[in-house]
Design an enzyme around this catalytic site. Structure first.
Site, short mmCIF file in Angstrom:
data_model
loop_
_atom_site.label_atom_id
_atom_site.label_comp_id
_atom_site.label_asym_id
_atom_site.label_seq_id
_atom_site.Cartn_x
_atom_site.Cartn_y
_atom_site.Cartn_z
N ASP A 189 17.89 49.02 41.83
CA ASP A 189 18.33 49.84 40.56
C ASP A 189 18.73 51.16 41.27
O ASP A 189 19.02 51.33 42.38
CB ASP A 189 17.02 50.43 39.71
CG ASP A 189 17.31 50.36 38.32
OD1 ASP A 189 18.12 51.40 38.00
OD2 ASP A 189 17.02 49.47 37.56
N HIS A 260 23.53 51.22 36.96
CA HIS A 260 22.19 51.13 37.81
C HIS A 260 22.75 51.01 39.39
O HIS A 260 21.78 50.47 39.92
CB HIS A 260 21.18 50.29 37.35
CG HIS A 260 20.47 50.55 35.98
ND1 HIS A 260 19.73 51.77 36.01
CD2 HIS A 260 21.00 49.79 34.91
CE1 HIS A 260 19.54 51.73 34.53
NE2 HIS A 260 20.18 50.78 33.96
N ASP A 323 22.84 46.00 32.31
CA ASP A 323 22.69 46.96 31.25
C ASP A 323 23.00 48.27 31.19
O ASP A 323 23.11 48.74 32.47
CB ASP A 323 21.02 46.62 30.95
CG ASP A 323 20.23 47.29 32.15
OD1 ASP A 323 20.74 46.49 33.14
OD2 ASP A 323 19.40 47.85 31.80
N GLU A 324 22.88 49.10 30.35
CA GLU A 324 22.82 50.52 30.36
C GLU A 324 24.08 51.13 31.32
O GLU A 324 23.85 52.01 32.17
CB GLU A 324 21.70 51.28 30.74
CG GLU A 324 20.36 50.79 29.69
CD GLU A 324 19.25 51.33 30.22
OE1 GLU A 324 18.37 51.88 29.22
OE2 GLU A 324 18.87 51.50 31.51
#
Length: 517
Positions: A189, A260, A323-324
């Site tokens: 991450d 990330h 994601d994100e």
């Protein structure tokens, strides 16, 4: 007349869920019978079929927990029998089992070793010490059981805080007792890269440590000033994989891309859009830096990483996160704009879909399937990205882990032939406190959402609960979020809704509270 019907229903419901034999997750069929069996040093234990590992596990547990060593052979007055036969018991299913306890014997039958193992986990919850503590007793019972979903997952995020091998193995032990079969390992991450990649040693040497950590919550400006570091060597990972496999747990590694990515970019700045040096972030949340997927060198790097990951993990599924992803850097990059134009991509969402499909094809060449959070479908889930046209189509082989957005997105994924693991954050995120997700709410989650047409139900292949790590810097703080909710999620994944009852579940919990206190 109406009152009589209601009273009869109440009495029936009470009798249906009033068991002295408490097993979590609740089996598909459970019949309590008269009598009990006594286990002592004279009790024999034997196994037939492919379940030698399970035989050893059961012997070791009895010795460690009760200092009881069972005899070999089958000439004793009481016997424990493990019988694995894929032909005779084929109808039980891949993970099904039967547990039969009579005054003379305990028999666990299953087609495969996994079922034998799960039958043993049910047995563990039924064994009691005799009044004189010199032997063990088990009440007579008949259990026939199999799981509702094929993927019953717990996720541990170590990108934020490294927990270590001892903690992971302890979590695997608790998962095994609860018949959970998938450990989703979030290893990279923004705030840390926790997996040794031999071709790129700086990923752990630089990306595996940070100078400080944000404390006090998402909007806090307070930091602890303490360096944090840690990563797993590939040899350590192999040992953990073996430990999990002995407990019939598959480990799905998650390597985040294309977002990330800050820890990786801190290690190798050429991976980012700006190609400039960044630091491993000390605050939590969604970071700005993402991989430059328009650069062939960056794509080759990610494929190199996947080469080592797929070789290391026997899992048939590899998770790439997805994601994100903040699109700002892509939007502001001339190189990315040129790449999108040459590939006829209309938006950054299309760019992510195209990149994700490329990774999916690469993973499939390794004989595995790609999994990602439902962001990879291109839907607008976050306020920081504009609503963009999406013309690309995600590979149908991709497994979607649903975590955010309108439930209609699950139907959209099912219609597009995606298999789905439902991990809807409002019910399954363990970093949420007990005010947000009390035990009853965790228990009440149904991975098949209301209103989903029955023809799509088979697309829901599993469920997951997620222990995100931003605010759990140590094992004690993590434990407070994981336990006892882990037991609730285990029953969500195993037990059909008509067999679930929260009062019965609570009555069965003391066995686990004693373990977890």
């Amino acid at each position: 007349m109406t009152r009589t019907i209601i009273l009869c229903f109440v009495l029936f419901t009470h009798s249906l869920f009033s068991y002295s034999a408490n097993i979590i997750p609740m089996p598909a069929y459970l019949q309590e019978n008269k009598g009990q069996i006594t286990l002592s040093a004279q009790t024999s234990i034997t196994a037939s079929g492919d379940c030698a590992n399970e035989l050893s596990f059961l012997k070791r547990w009895l010795a460690d927990e009760f200092a009881l060593t069972l005899a070999g052979g089958n000439n004793s007055a009481t016997q424990v029998l493990l019988v694995a036969d894929p032909v005779k018991f084929a109808a039980m299913g891949k993970e099904g089992y039967a547990l039969l306890v009579t005054p003379k014997s305990i028999t666990i039958q299953a087609p495969y070793a996994a079922g034998i193992f799960y039958g043993m986990q049910s047995l563990r919850q039924l064994v009691q010490a005799s009044a004189d503590r010199k032997s063990l007793v088990v009440n007579c019972i008949t259990v026939k059981d199999n799981p509702r979903f094929g993927i019953r997952s717990f996720m541990l995020d170590e990108g934020r805080y490294f927990k270590g091998e001892r903690t992971v193995k302890r979590l695997l032990d608790e998962m095994a007792l609860l018949k959970m079969n998938t450990f989703h390992w979030h290893l990279t991450d923004d705030q840390g890269w926790r997996l040794e990649i031999k071709k790129y040693p700086l990923l752990t040497q630089v990306g595996g440590q940070r100078d400080s950590s944000q404390t006090g919550g998402w909007n806090s400006t307070t930091y602890d000033g303490k360096p944090h570091k840690g990563f797993y060597t590939q040899e350590q990972v192999k040992a953990i994989i073996r430990y999990a496999a002995d407990r019939h747990i598959n480990i799905i590694p998650e390597i985040e891309m294309p977002g990330h990515a800050s820890a990786a970019i801190a290690a190798y700045p050429w991976l980012g859009i700006t190609k400039k040096q960044v630091q491993v972030p000390v605050r939590f949340g969604v970071m700005y830096d993402i991989f430059d997927v328009s650069d062939p060198k960056v794509v080759s790097f990610l494929q190199d990483v996947l080469d080592e990951v797929t070789a290391l993990f026997p899992s048939p599924i590899i998770h790439i996160g997805g994601d994100e992803v903040k699109y700002d850097q892509w939007v502001n990059s001339a190189a990315v704009a040129a790449y999108m134009k040459s590939n006829k991509m209309s938006s950054p969402a299309d760019l992510q879909i195209g990149f994700t499909n490329e990774m999916s094809r690469y993973i499939e060449k390794k004989g595995k399937r790609m999994m990602g959070w439902n962001d990879i479908m291109g839907s607008k889930l976050h306020e920081y990205n504009d609503a963009l046209p999406v013309t690309g189509t995600l590979s149908a082989s991709a497994i979607i882990q649903f975590w955010k957005g309108d439930i209609a997105l699950i139907k959209d994924a099912a219609v597009k032939s995606h298999d789905i693991v439902n991990s809807f954050h409002e019910f399954t995120y363990m970093d949420y406190d007990y005010t947000s997700i009390p035990l009853s709410k965790a228990y009440g989650f149904d991975p098949v959402p209301a209103g989903l047409e029955e023809r799509y139900h088979s697309r829901i292949i599993g469920t997951g609960c997620q222990m995100w790590g931003e605010w759990t810097p140590d094992e004690a703080s993590m434990n407070g979020r994981v336990f006892p909710r882990l037991a609730a999620y285990a029953e969500v994944g195993w037990t059909i809704p008509s067999r679930k009852n929260f009062d019965r579940f609570q009555a069965a919990m003391p066995f686990f509270y004693d373990r977890w206190k």
